[in-house]
Design an enzyme around this catalytic site. Structure first.
Site, PDB file in Angstrom:
ATOM      1  N   LYS A 123       0.882  -1.179   0.000  1.00 12.69           N
ATOM      2  CA  LYS A 123       0.000   0.000   0.000  1.00 12.69           C
ATOM      3  C   LYS A 123       0.920   1.230   0.000  1.00 12.69           C
ATOM      4  CE  LYS A 123      -4.246   1.021   2.468  1.00 12.69           C
ATOM      5  NZ  LYS A 123      -5.090   1.366   1.338  1.00 12.69           N
TER       6      LYS A 123
HETATM    7  N1  PPE Z   1      -7.935  -1.541  -3.066  1.00 12.21           N
HETATM    8  C1  PPE Z   1      -7.281  -0.358  -2.855  1.00 12.21           C
HETATM    9  C2  PPE Z   1      -6.524   0.258  -3.959  1.00 12.21           C
HETATM   10  C3  PPE Z   1      -7.360   0.239  -1.593  1.00 12.21           C
HETATM   11  O1  PPE Z   1      -6.730   1.383  -1.381  1.00 12.21           O
HETATM   12  C4  PPE Z   1      -8.119  -0.370  -0.574  1.00 12.21           C
HETATM   13  C5  PPE Z   1      -8.231   0.273   0.768  1.00 12.21           C
HETATM   14  C6  PPE Z   1      -8.758  -1.608  -0.845  1.00 12.21           C
HETATM   15  C7  PPE Z   1      -8.627  -2.155  -2.112  1.00 12.21           C
HETATM   16  C8  PPE Z   1      -9.524  -2.361   0.198  1.00 12.21           C
HETATM   17  O2  PPE Z   1      -8.658  -2.876   1.176  1.00 12.21           O
HETATM   18  P1  PPE Z   1      -9.099  -3.101   2.687  1.00 12.21           P
HETATM   19  O3  PPE Z   1      -9.297  -1.762   3.293  1.00 12.21           O
HETATM   20  O4  PPE Z   1      -7.996  -3.845   3.290  1.00 12.21           O
HETATM   21  O5  PPE Z   1     -10.371  -3.885   2.624  1.00 12.21           O
HETATM   22  N2  PPE Z   1      -8.266   1.694   0.759  1.00 12.21           N
HETATM   23  C9  PPE Z   1      -8.048   2.458   1.954  1.00 12.21           C
HETATM   24  C10 PPE Z   1      -7.797   3.924   1.675  1.00 12.21           C
HETATM   25  C11 PPE Z   1      -8.966   4.764   1.332  1.00 12.21           C
HETATM   26  C12 PPE Z   1      -8.620   6.255   1.312  1.00 12.21           C
HETATM   27  O6  PPE Z   1      -9.338   7.005   0.616  1.00 12.21           O
HETATM   28  O7  PPE Z   1      -7.697   6.687   2.002  1.00 12.21           O
HETATM   29  C13 PPE Z   1      -9.150   2.211   2.969  1.00 12.21           C
HETATM   30  O8  PPE Z   1     -10.240   1.764   2.624  1.00 12.21           O
HETATM   31  O9  PPE Z   1      -8.907   2.464   4.139  1.00 12.21           O
END
Ligand code: PPE
Length: 304
Positions: free
Chosen positions: A158
């Protein structure tokens, strides 16, 4: 605007919200090599609980490992600092943002001897795509921007800089009057939203994209586990944008976005335009779990 809280944990100490500053020559600010997490803490009947803390901290350290940055703190210390941050700010529900970044010291692309810094901020953050979005669903647009190629960006990390791709897609979608972007991978198959994984339901089968160009979402993993327990068949397979158009149900998952129903994609109404039975079942289950109302999943909660 962000809802401010009181203190931010920076490199082992709590500082006042407005004192949590960095030098303008902070390496990450220029080149984007830093990694972060997004975690949520929910209010339950037994006090506040962080959802899947261990998995999030583990992913943070995996991101560090991939990006070859070594924080001076161990995972246990970061987990404890997260809990302390929630306590000191007296928040019963919040979003948690740990950030590992390269600080002030050297300039130039080669980050030799850059100091590795860690910060943790917590603040109240409601429904990411709006209360209306959670209840009645959102509208998606296929992005003109392609998701990262697996050999251009490291998609299991990330990484701060990777989010420029997300911003471009999200801004375009909003500019065109949609709520969120849906990005395709470099082969043309559906990848994910700007910050969410995607699921579709067709003929009772739940499908989500394989873990190639998409982030290993922890909500995605939770939904798969919940579906398996509910005996809903799940497949991790590639699918095309037109399969999304003709899906019975579509929803996005993410820590910030939680489980958000999608009612329209590129002007095509999905199913009946209302959350379908699988989406509703998983959404209800998810909110019951995070709010501590389902004992079967209590290992996913860390009470503070
Ligand atoms: N794909 C991406 C690209 C992504 O950034 C997230 C989380 C996910 C999938 C889902 O992952 P998870 O949270 O582990 O289920 N994105 C984070 C950032 C959002 C933001 O705007 O800042 C989040 O949901 O916390």
């Amino acid at each position: 605007m962000i809802k401010e809280s009181k203190k931010i944990w920076m490199n082992g100490k709590f500082v006042d919200w407005h004192q949590a500053n960095v030098h303008i020559l902070t390496h990450t600010l220029h080149y984007g090599l830093g990694v972060f997490e997004g975690i949520r803490c929910y209010k339950t009947q037994k006090g506040s609980a962080v959802f899947r803390l261990k998995e999030h901290v583990n992913r943070l350290f995996n991101s560090c490992h991939i990006m070859q940055i070594t924080p001076e703190f161990q995972p246990d210390k970061i987990s404890r600092a997260i809990i302390e941050s929630i306590k000191i700010n007296r928040l019963d529900e919040c979003y948690i943002r740990p950030l590992v970044y390269l600080g002030y010291g050297v300039m130039g692309i080669y980050p030799k001897d850059s100091p590795v810094k860690v910060a943790i901020a917590v603040w109240p953050w409601g429904a990411y795509l709006g209360e209306e979005g959670i209840k009645n669903g959102i509208r998606l647009k296929i992005s003109s921007f392609t998701r990262h190629h697996v050999n251009v960006s490291m998609t299991k990390s990330k990484t701060c800089g990777d989010y420029v791709n997300s911003i471009l897609a999200k801004r375009e979608a909003v500019f065109c009057g949609y709520d969120e972007a849906l990005l395709l991978d470099t082969a043309g198959y559906v990848a994910e939203g700007s910050g969410q994984n995607i699921f579709i339901v067709r003929n009772g089968v739940l499908k989500t994209t394989p873990l190639t160009s998409v982030l290993e979402g922890i909500t995605r993993n939770s939904v798969i586990a919940m579906a398996q327990r509910e005996k809903i068949p799940v497949k991790e397979v590639n699918f095309s944008r037109d399969e999304v158009y003709i899906a019975d149900e579509v929803f996005l998952t993410g820590t910030a976005a939680e489980i958000t129903h999608v009612r329209e994609v590129d002007g095509r109404i999905i199913g009946k335009g209302k959350p379908g039975p699988v989406t509703k079942k998983l959404q209800d289950l998810f909110f019951n779990i995070v709010k501590g109302r389902n004992k079967s999943y209590k290992s996913w909660l860390t009470y503070i």
